[in-house]
Write an enzyme that holds these catalytic residues in place. Sequence first.
Site, PDB file in Angstrom:
ATOM      1  N   CYS A  60     -22.638  87.106  11.299  1.00  0.00           N
ATOM      2  CA  CYS A  60     -23.886  86.485  10.498  1.00  0.00           C
ATOM      3  C   CYS A  60     -24.203  87.605   9.444  1.00  0.00           C
ATOM      4  O   CYS A  60     -24.973  87.353   8.716  1.00  0.00           O
ATOM      5  CB  CYS A  60     -24.906  86.311  11.442  1.00  0.00           C
ATOM      6  SG  CYS A  60     -24.455  85.946  13.127  1.00  0.00           S
ATOM      7  N   ASP A  92     -26.649  86.593  19.110  1.00  0.00           N
ATOM      8  CA  ASP A  92     -26.723  85.499  20.354  1.00  0.00           C
ATOM      9  C   ASP A  92     -25.613  84.850  20.646  1.00  0.00           C
ATOM     10  O   ASP A  92     -25.062  84.405  21.703  1.00  0.00           O
ATOM     11  CB  ASP A  92     -27.865  84.310  20.165  1.00  0.00           C
ATOM     12  CG  ASP A  92     -29.102  84.892  19.780  1.00  0.00           C
ATOM     13  OD1 ASP A  92     -29.460  86.231  20.159  1.00  0.00           O
ATOM     14  OD2 ASP A  92     -29.884  84.240  19.726  1.00  0.00           O
ATOM     15  N   CYS A 133     -29.752  86.336  11.098  1.00  0.00           N
ATOM     16  CA  CYS A 133     -29.166  85.932  12.398  1.00  0.00           C
ATOM     17  C   CYS A 133     -30.729  85.926  13.081  1.00  0.00           C
ATOM     18  O   CYS A 133     -31.737  85.964  12.744  1.00  0.00           O
ATOM     19  CB  CYS A 133     -28.533  87.056  13.401  1.00  0.00           C
ATOM     20  SG  CYS A 133     -27.697  86.429  14.731  1.00  0.00           S
ATOM     21  N   LYS A 135     -32.596  86.503  15.423  1.00  0.00           N
ATOM     22  CA  LYS A 135     -33.776  87.323  15.761  1.00  0.00           C
ATOM     23  C   LYS A 135     -34.343  88.113  14.663  1.00  0.00           C
ATOM     24  O   LYS A 135     -35.289  88.473  14.448  1.00  0.00           O
ATOM     25  CB  LYS A 135     -33.589  88.228  17.079  1.00  0.00           C
ATOM     26  CG  LYS A 135     -33.124  87.364  18.143  1.00  0.00           C
ATOM     27  CD  LYS A 135     -34.008  86.324  18.496  1.00  0.00           C
ATOM     28  CE  LYS A 135     -33.616  85.298  19.508  1.00  0.00           C
ATOM     29  NZ  LYS A 135     -32.527  84.445  19.057  1.00  0.00           N
ATOM     30  N   CYS A 216     -24.687  80.980  11.819  1.00  0.00           N
ATOM     31  CA  CYS A 216     -23.830  79.711  12.528  1.00  0.00           C
ATOM     32  C   CYS A 216     -24.270  78.560  11.702  1.00  0.00           C
ATOM     33  O   CYS A 216     -25.675  78.388  11.138  1.00  0.00           O
ATOM     34  CB  CYS A 216     -24.658  79.749  13.840  1.00  0.00           C
ATOM     35  SG  CYS A 216     -24.164  81.070  15.020  1.00  0.00           S
ATOM     36  N   SER A 493     -30.845  77.487  22.536  1.00  0.00           N
ATOM     37  CA  SER A 493     -30.372  77.732  21.350  1.00  0.00           C
ATOM     38  C   SER A 493     -30.600  76.525  20.375  1.00  0.00           C
ATOM     39  O   SER A 493     -30.899  75.612  20.851  1.00  0.00           O
ATOM     40  CB  SER A 493     -28.822  78.037  21.534  1.00  0.00           C
ATOM     41  OG  SER A 493     -28.089  77.909  20.533  1.00  0.00           O
TER      42      SER A 493
HETATM   43 FE1  FES Z   1     -26.303  84.876  14.407  1.00  0.00          FE
HETATM   44 FE2  FES Z   1     -25.727  82.292  15.235  1.00  0.00          FE
HETATM   45  S1  FES Z   1     -25.296  84.172  16.158  1.00  0.00           S
HETATM   46  S2  FES Z   1     -26.764  82.879  13.312  1.00  0.00           S
END
Ligand code: FES
Length: 582
Positions: A60, A92, A133, A135, A216, A493
């Site tokens: 990411c 994550d 990403c 957070k 993601c 998530s």
């Molecule tokens: Fe980074 Fe999904 S793990 S955007």
Amino acid sequence: MKKKSSATKQINLRPHSSSLLDGPHRAAARSMLYPVGFTEADFKKPLIGIASTWSNVTPCNMHIDKLALEAEKGANAGGGKAIVFNTITVSDGISNGNEAMKYSLVSREVIADSIETVVGCGGMDGYVAIGGCDKNMPGAMICIARMNRPAVFVYGGTILPGCLTAASAPKDSPNVGKDLDVVSVFEAIGQHAAGKISDAELHAVESCAIPGPGSCGGMYTANTMASAIEALGMSLPNSSAQNAISPAKMDDCRRAGAAVVEMLRQGLKPLDILTKKAFENAITVVIALGGSTNAVLHLLGIAHAAKVKLTIDDFTRIGKRVPVLADLKPSGKYSMSALVAIGGIRPLMKTLLDTGLLHGDCLTVTGQTMAETLADVKSYPNGQQIIRPLDNPIKKDSHLVIFYGNLAPTGAVGKITGKEGTSFTGKAIVFEGEEKALKAILDGTVKKGHVIVIRSEGPKGGPGMREMLAPTSAIMGKGLGKDVALITDGRFSGGSHGFVVGHVTPESYVGGPIALVKNGDKIIFDAVKRTLTLDVTAKELAKRKKAWKKPAPRYPRGVLAKYAAHVTSASEGAVTDKDLEL
Ligand code: FES
């Protein structure tokens, strides 16, 4: 850029760097900066920080160093002097389903604090924050709101979908030709556990789902927050819907660098932009896109930093009138890059504006109002299937449902798309922590009609409010999506789907009713009435509460202990500085 009315005043372009760098007594400070590239002329320019979340910890953020250099060029070309610095990030996608995930939400606060620390200590007059990403994006925004120095947020951009080719797939692979992403891998784990796919198929999916840099690729938390931040007015128009590797993203970074210098000239600050109406715009866009439940947590956290009174009930109020229009993953069909290809989120925002669902008078970092930035936006191409028209929505009201009831007296957050129905009644099967629940789902202990209760996962008790992506994906992979429900004082998530309700408050660690649930108790969800009910008498609950004992903290030292000591309830955004306020 349109001038604000206050812009006619004489504006100090170096409100912070001047006291750090000007005058004979600051010679030592200047001497430290010649070696990093400063010239004499640079000391007369506004000092612009470029907060990069570059890291090889995760795809990411692996390209963000290059984006930061473009933002640096833009700030310098705009008349500032830029300094690039890094902050941390975590993934994550990697830590989900593991004890490691307890650090994830904690990292939001660490990132906010670390950007504040560098910008504050470095005397920076403004800054660009680049995140990619889950957070680091709300973390950057919490800092931007808290410091109220001119700033622009830049999103790192979405990943492209992975693709399994026939040449590299096992014979008769069901995944050949499909768009794959990290959630495909989590769901393949459930399919593998159910015996539906082979070891070779699982390996084929895992090795091609993530093809390169970017966040993601569904309407998961990163793309949700990117869209929310653009709707807040804190990033440049159309910057939330760009592929990570694209000329458009590089251009966005250069323009963001220049835009911060322009904000300084105009005297435009984040708190001019981050009004209650701006948060309402963000909530509206998140709902229309079918975005992640994490938007509730993060928008509450950013609003707290901006001192805007936003509550979970605002999501219900706005959610009654805003439909879900986007057919995007995880509960829908399309990837973010498919939305990018038809024009991103701007045509949708224009539709929302034209129908009175978006406030047009909110300011943006461009200095223009939201309506002005949307004025020339063209409609989506004819025949596209990704964004539905208002008269044919996927759901006529919000999928983000705030539940109350004797199981969640101060609220809980569900993601109810309607695909799994709008009500569920089942028998509780209780787990202390995610791992035990995941094992029970995979080994078949969890059966049709169960309401899986995962507790001891709240902000304080976890600590860190882990995401239940592994259990929800396992439920889907096992084919139980319509037959079991899941509640937790943890969270989900953006990739989770199914009949799931998280953020149950008060959490079990502080003795909330979720701590009192026993195996076999009847639990009733009603997403229409927005109620979450434990079918146990008040007398029995009082008896159980009397016998309940507060668990010992899991982490007595370090960042998790500090976090657990300060963090507020999820219904207040899980912020860590509320108890410090006088
Ligand atoms: Fe980074 Fe999904 S793990 S955007």
